[in-house]
Enzyme design. Structure first.
Site, PDB file in Angstrom:
ATOM      1  N   HIS A   1      -6.484  -7.187  -0.564  1.00  0.00           N
ATOM      2  CA  HIS A   1      -6.627  -5.733  -0.716  1.00  0.00           C
ATOM      3  C   HIS A   1      -5.959  -5.283  -2.018  1.00  0.00           C
ATOM      4  CE1 HIS A   1      -6.684  -6.543   3.673  1.00  0.00           C
ATOM      5  NE2 HIS A   1      -7.702  -5.697   3.637  1.00  0.00           N
TER       6      HIS A   1
ATOM      7  N   ASP B   1      -2.961 -10.467  -2.807  1.00  0.00           N
ATOM      8  CA  ASP B   1      -3.491 -10.036  -1.515  1.00  0.00           C
ATOM      9  C   ASP B   1      -4.964  -9.678  -1.719  1.00  0.00           C
ATOM     10  OD1 ASP B   1      -2.117  -8.625   1.217  1.00  0.00           O
ATOM     11  OD2 ASP B   1      -4.031  -7.745   0.596  1.00  0.00           O
TER      12      ASP B   1
ATOM     13  N   ASP C   1      -4.728 -12.980   2.673  1.00  0.00           N
ATOM     14  CA  ASP C   1      -5.985 -12.641   3.332  1.00  0.00           C
ATOM     15  C   ASP C   1      -7.222 -12.949   2.497  1.00  0.00           C
ATOM     16  OD1 ASP C   1      -4.789 -10.686   1.826  1.00  0.00           O
ATOM     17  OD2 ASP C   1      -4.785  -9.180   3.414  1.00  0.00           O
TER      18      ASP C   1
ATOM     19  N   HIS D   1       0.822  -1.226   0.000  1.00  0.00           N
ATOM     20  CA  HIS D   1       0.000   0.000   0.000  1.00  0.00           C
ATOM     21  C   HIS D   1       0.855   1.276   0.000  1.00  0.00           C
ATOM     22  CE1 HIS D   1      -3.660  -2.238   0.356  1.00  0.00           C
ATOM     23  NE2 HIS D   1      -3.319  -2.783   1.511  1.00  0.00           N
TER      24      HIS D   1
END
Lengths: 555, 443
Positions: free
Chosen positions: B149, B147, B236, B108
């Site tokens: 996200h 991931d 995740d 991120h």
């Protein structure tokens, strides 16, 4: 006074040490029956001394290594409880194994229960194959031994003729493959090892030696003879370990050095960093099977003083051992002969080496001087490559914490302690070429026995506690259990120190300090709340030797 | 060489805060599982020691505000340094692939770094890519972010770079942080369709996960023909993750890894510290090493409902059809995408969830027929607490043409003079990737 006896494959050495000085020593060929060899050495070294003043006797013996190399006659079976993870059929596990249901997870929770009928079926299948020794190995059994204990109970009740052992009693290391192999090997050697212990006790009685007796461990410490029955694998690799300690004894405290022990066919190399011999990062390996015992990081070079010289395509190369050096009456020219020819060693009869080297070289249209030099060059190149590997392995040891990675590094050593055969001469050659400092111990021929005599009784405890699951476990086989009333690091520290103290008393360690090697606490957070703590604490008695050779250690 | 390199760096002495998901405990049970398996004795797996990254490695990618030291701890430098070390081992031919099982994560972290976003300060994969490109002359690299996200940081850093294909498959941004990663974010005018976002519906299982890989990602990779594939291996999407809503298993992750064959995998997120990480990490490692992972079955699996709902399958099929269609269309030419004024401009606000910062940013990219063109950014981030900064940065691409490079230095001199006359920025940056030269002027 301390007595050290190193029973090697070829020779048995013994010394009596007082105030870090050798007061008597002996070296005899090792016989078929090692208790006889021990007796013969004792005969020579303790005759003139007051036996009441002997504080302890330390034995380093190849017995275990030999027993394991022979691949014992009785087969051992394993019952494995792998649970989720690597396909257990692809693992390098020793012995005939049967996989059954039942699993524990990393927190010590039972995630799959046992099926008693399946256990019995497995035992009967092993029985049909003539197996009388059964090891039981369950993943994470050190965090919860219940499933292993249930299986042992079933076997004891229903099959009393079977001798069984659970892996949680063997070791507590986080590596079930190593624990499983350790369990098999321990079952293999247990009976003979107990016999050996009884024999030693009888022998010592005959010599009126009433002092405590210890066995040299592969990690450079010692363990009381009686207790070693429960941990027989700790005594492997005694020879290389003893020579590393012998090198350390001669080099002195706080030394950073390479120790080189040159034998006939192999050369053992190890590292000592600030007075502490380097441990192998992952533990010992026997016959390609990894086991849980800690061991010194000793590497072997498949070259020694008796390594033969060959010529292919007009170039010298190194071959196998065909016998001892030509200058000592052997069949073929060797590394030792090259040293002798060049006037770098005084071993054997130089005229023999000279005549043979010259006739052989001329026969191949080569210059004998160059041939000998090139042979030694090859040896030194191989040594350099091996040392580079050893250094890299040491420098590349993994680190799991920021502080470990940032902590000051020890520089690569530029000192070499040389033990055995032509080590002195090759060491000096190496030192001269590379600008290294060379240490030649005075009693190099019995350095192993000296190292053995000066080894300390060391204890290391890797303590793990989970306050939510209320369990603790350690690296030591059989030392695990329930824990309550711990919530803070201080409490965990006290608990682990207490545990350490208990073991220390059993192990007869009286005058040593306790060192905390590491301690850390983890918050177990579930749903933003602290549900418990996990503590990891490492305790040990300080490593090193009981004493170091005073000035006489070096010549 | 058939070895898999592993760096396991659980940072047992580093946390964002004691109860934060990114805490010491995160890889503790992974340690237990991996050690207990005895897998590190496997001759196909070589464990390496981590190392620290150099400041230069970070300056090659980020404008850290006000400097690298303020935005990183030693743990960050080790986490990214581990990826670089495996990159070296790969290029030296010591390993066939590698897995940096490390924390803290990084995907991120964007080009400008005012603070921590989504648990990340610096971008491990981006720093790895730029390191490999500058040191080994590799040109085309694909990053596949698995991931849950959106890998918005990695997307931001390579948004204008046609040599880097960035593909992110993630839970739809309308239902999860960071709220971006829609199909219309497809790269800047100079790197059109070199960013591929696949926003997935909640409740996706191994079936959907693998279908998206096989039917969108794999064809996209086949078209791009990367020299190297990097996997941002967040975990995740797992059915037990507490911060997301997917239904992928350890075996699903392993299967994807086995088929994707990444050269390097870097752990990103994944916060089911007990129920997912020990099993997913193990399964990915086994898949990389070519070992059997089929027995890595989570104990929770028999209790969980891992069926994929019909509407989920339909949404996934629509996405696949959409991307297959788009990937088969002809790419419009760069000049026309830049438009009449030959300058791409983007104004944005970026929220830093961890550090509570709202950054305002203006980016410009100049059209250049011969190279990527100059990139400039001005950014300010006032803070409620503590000092906020205003910065200006210029970036010269690795393969910049001479005229862009010269112009960048002219700009640099000009903004320095202007900033003395009228102080507008706290820090000025010149990132010269071509010469590996990173200049900074602070007020």
């Amino acid at each position: 006074m301390d007595i050290g006896i190193d029973i090697g494959g070829t020779y048995t050495d013994g010394v009596v040490m007082q105030d870090n000085e050798v007061i008597s020593y002996a070296k005899i060929p090792t016989g078929q029956d090692i208790t006889v060899s021990i007796r013969q050495v004792l005969e020579q070294i303790v005759s003139g001394i007051n036996k009441k003043k002997v504080d302890r006797l330390v034995l380093s013996t190849t017995l275990i290594t030999n027993l394991l190399a022979q691949e014992r006659k009785f087969p051992v079976g394993l019952i494995l409880l792998p649970g989720p993870g690597v396909n257990p059929r692809t693992l390098r596990i020793k012995g005939k194994s049967i996989i059954i249901r039942g699993a524990i997870d990393y927190r010590g929770r039972i995630i799959e229960t046992l099926d008693e009928q399946e256990v019995k079926k497995a035992v009967e299948q092993l029985l049909l194959e003539g197996i009388e020794y059964i090891g039981v190995a369950c993943k994470f059994c050190q965090r919860n031994p219940l499933l292993e204990e249930e299986i042992v109970k079933i076997i004891k009740e229903d099959y009393p003729q079977i001798k069984c052992l659970a892996s949680n009693q063997v070791h507590g290391l986080l590596n079930w493959v190593r624990r499983a192999n350790g369990t098999v090997y321990q079952l293999m050697v247990a009976t003979e090892y107990q016999f050996f212990i009884d024999q030693i006790n009888k022998t010592l009685e005959q010599y009126d030696l009433t002092c405590p007796v210890f066995i040299l461990k592969a990690d450079g410490g010692t363990i009381p003879l009686g207790i070693s029955a429960q941990h027989p694998l700790e005594g492997i690799f005694s020879g290389p370990t003893a020579s590393m300690l012998g090198g350390l004894a001669a080099g002195g405290e706080d030394l950073t050095t390479v120790v080189m022990d040159i034998g006939g066919t192999t050369t053992d190399l190890g590292l000592i960093l600030k007075g502490v011999p380097l441990q192998a990062a992952k533990g010992a390996i026997i016959n390609t099977y990894p086991i849980p015992s800690r061991a010194l990081a000793v590497s072997s070079l498949a070259l020694g003083g008796d390594t033969s010289l060959n010529i292919t395509n007009k170039k010298v190369c190194l071959g196998k051992r065909l016998g001892c050096a030509y200058c000592l009456g052997g069949p073929h020219l060797t590394i030792t002969d090259a040293l002798v020819y060049l006037g770098l060693s005084e071993i054997g009869d130089i005229s023999l080496a000279k005549a043979k080297m010259e006739s052989w070289a001329y026969q191949h249209d080569l210059v004998p001087q160059k041939l000998a030099e090139e042979a030694l060059e090859l040896f030194l190149d191989a040594l350099e490559e091996k040392l580079e590997n050893i250094f890299r392995q040491w420098e590349e040891e993994p680190a799991y914490r920021v502080w470990q990675l940032l902590s000051a590094k020890v520089d690569r050593p530029r000192t070499i302690v040389c033990i055995g055969g032509p080590a002195k001469d090759l060491g000096e050659l190496w030192g001269e070429k590379k600008g290294w400092n060379v240490v030649i111990p005075q009693y190099a021929s019995v350095a192993n026995a000296i190292g053995t005599a000066l080894a300390k009784t060391t204890l290391r405890l890797d303590f793990f506690a989970d306050t939510q699951q209320k369990i603790y476990s350690t690296n030591i086989g059989g030392v695990h259990g329930r824990v309550t009333n711990i919530s803070k690091l201080e409490g965990a520290r006290d608990f682990s120190k207490h545990l350490f103290q208990e073991i220390r008393q059993k192990w007869n360690i009286i005058d040593e300090e306790v060192e905390i090697i590491y301690e850390e606490g983890f918050n177990i957070i579930r749903g933003w709340e602290t549900a418990g703590k996990i503590f990891q604490i490492g305790l040990q008695t300080p490593p090193g030797l009981k004493g170091y050779m005073s000035k006489g250690g070096e010549i | 060489m058939n070895k898999t390199g592993l760096i396991f760096f659980p940072a047992f002495d580093w946390a964002i805060s004691p109860t934060h998901p990114e805490r010491e405990e995160r890889l503790l049970y992974t340690r237990d599982q991996i050690f207990e398996e005895g897998i590190l004795d496997n001759p196909r797996i070589t464990e390496y020691k981590p190392r620290l990254a150099d400041l230069e490695d970070i300056e090659r990618v980020h404008f850290c505000v006000p400097d690298v030291v303020s935005q990183t701890t030693n743990a960050h430098l080790i986490s990214v340094g581990s990826a670089l070390k495996l990159g070296d081992a790969l290029k030296n031919g010591e390993i066939k692939n590698g897995f940096a099982m490390v924390r803290p994560p990084g995907h991120h972290a964007m080009r400008v770094v005012h603070g921590n976003r989504g648990f990340c300060n610096i971008n491990n994969e981006a720093i790895l890519v730029e390191y490999l490109r500058s040191k080994y002359g590799i040109r085309r690299i694909a990053i596949v972010d698995t991931d849950v996200h959106h890998g918005d940081g990695t997307q931001d850093i390579f948004y204008h770079d046609p040599d880097i294909l960035f593909i992110s498959m993630h839970q739809d941004g309308r239902t999860i942080f960071p709220g971006t990663g829609f199909v219309d974010e497809a790269g800047g005018p100079g790197a059109y369709l070199k960013t591929i976002n696949i926003p997935l519906p909640t409740g996706m299982t191994d079936d959907g996960f693998l279908k998206v890989w096989r039917e969108i990602i794999k064809p996209a990779l086949d078209i791009f023909q990367p020299e190297l594939i990097i996997n941002s291996a967040g975990q995740d999407n797992h059915f037990t993750d507490p911060l997301a809503n997917m239904k992928v298993t350890a075996n699903g992750y392993a299967k994807l890894t086995e088929e994707l064959k990444p050269d390097l995998a870097v752990l990103e997120g994944g916060y089911a510290v007990e129920t997912a990480l020990p099993y997913v990490n193990l399964a990915i490692l086994l898949a990389l090493a070519g070992e059997d992972y089929s027995c890595v079955i989570e104990p929770q699996r028999h209790k969980a409902d891992l069926r994929q709902a019909r509407d989920v399958s339909l949404t996934i099929d629509k996405l696949i059809a959409y991307w297959q269609d788009r990937l088969n269309q002809a790419t419009p030419d760069k000049e026309s995408l830049f438009g009449k004024d030959r300058r791409y401009k983007r104004q944005r606000s970026i929220f830093y969830d961890t550090d509570h910062i709202l950054e305002k940013q203006l980016e410009t990219v100049e059209y250049c027929p011969d190279c990527l063109g100059l990139y400039q950014v001005s950014s300010s981030a006032p803070r409620e607490l503590g000092k906020g900064y205003s910065i200006r940065g210029i970036s010269i691409p690795l393969y910049a043409c001479n005229s862009c490079q010269e112009r960048a230095y002219e700009y640099w001199e000009r903004i320095k003079v202007n900033n003395i006359r009228k102080v507008e920025y706290d820090v000025l940056y010149l990132q010269d990737k071509k010469n590996n030269r990173y200049l900074k002027e602070s007020r």
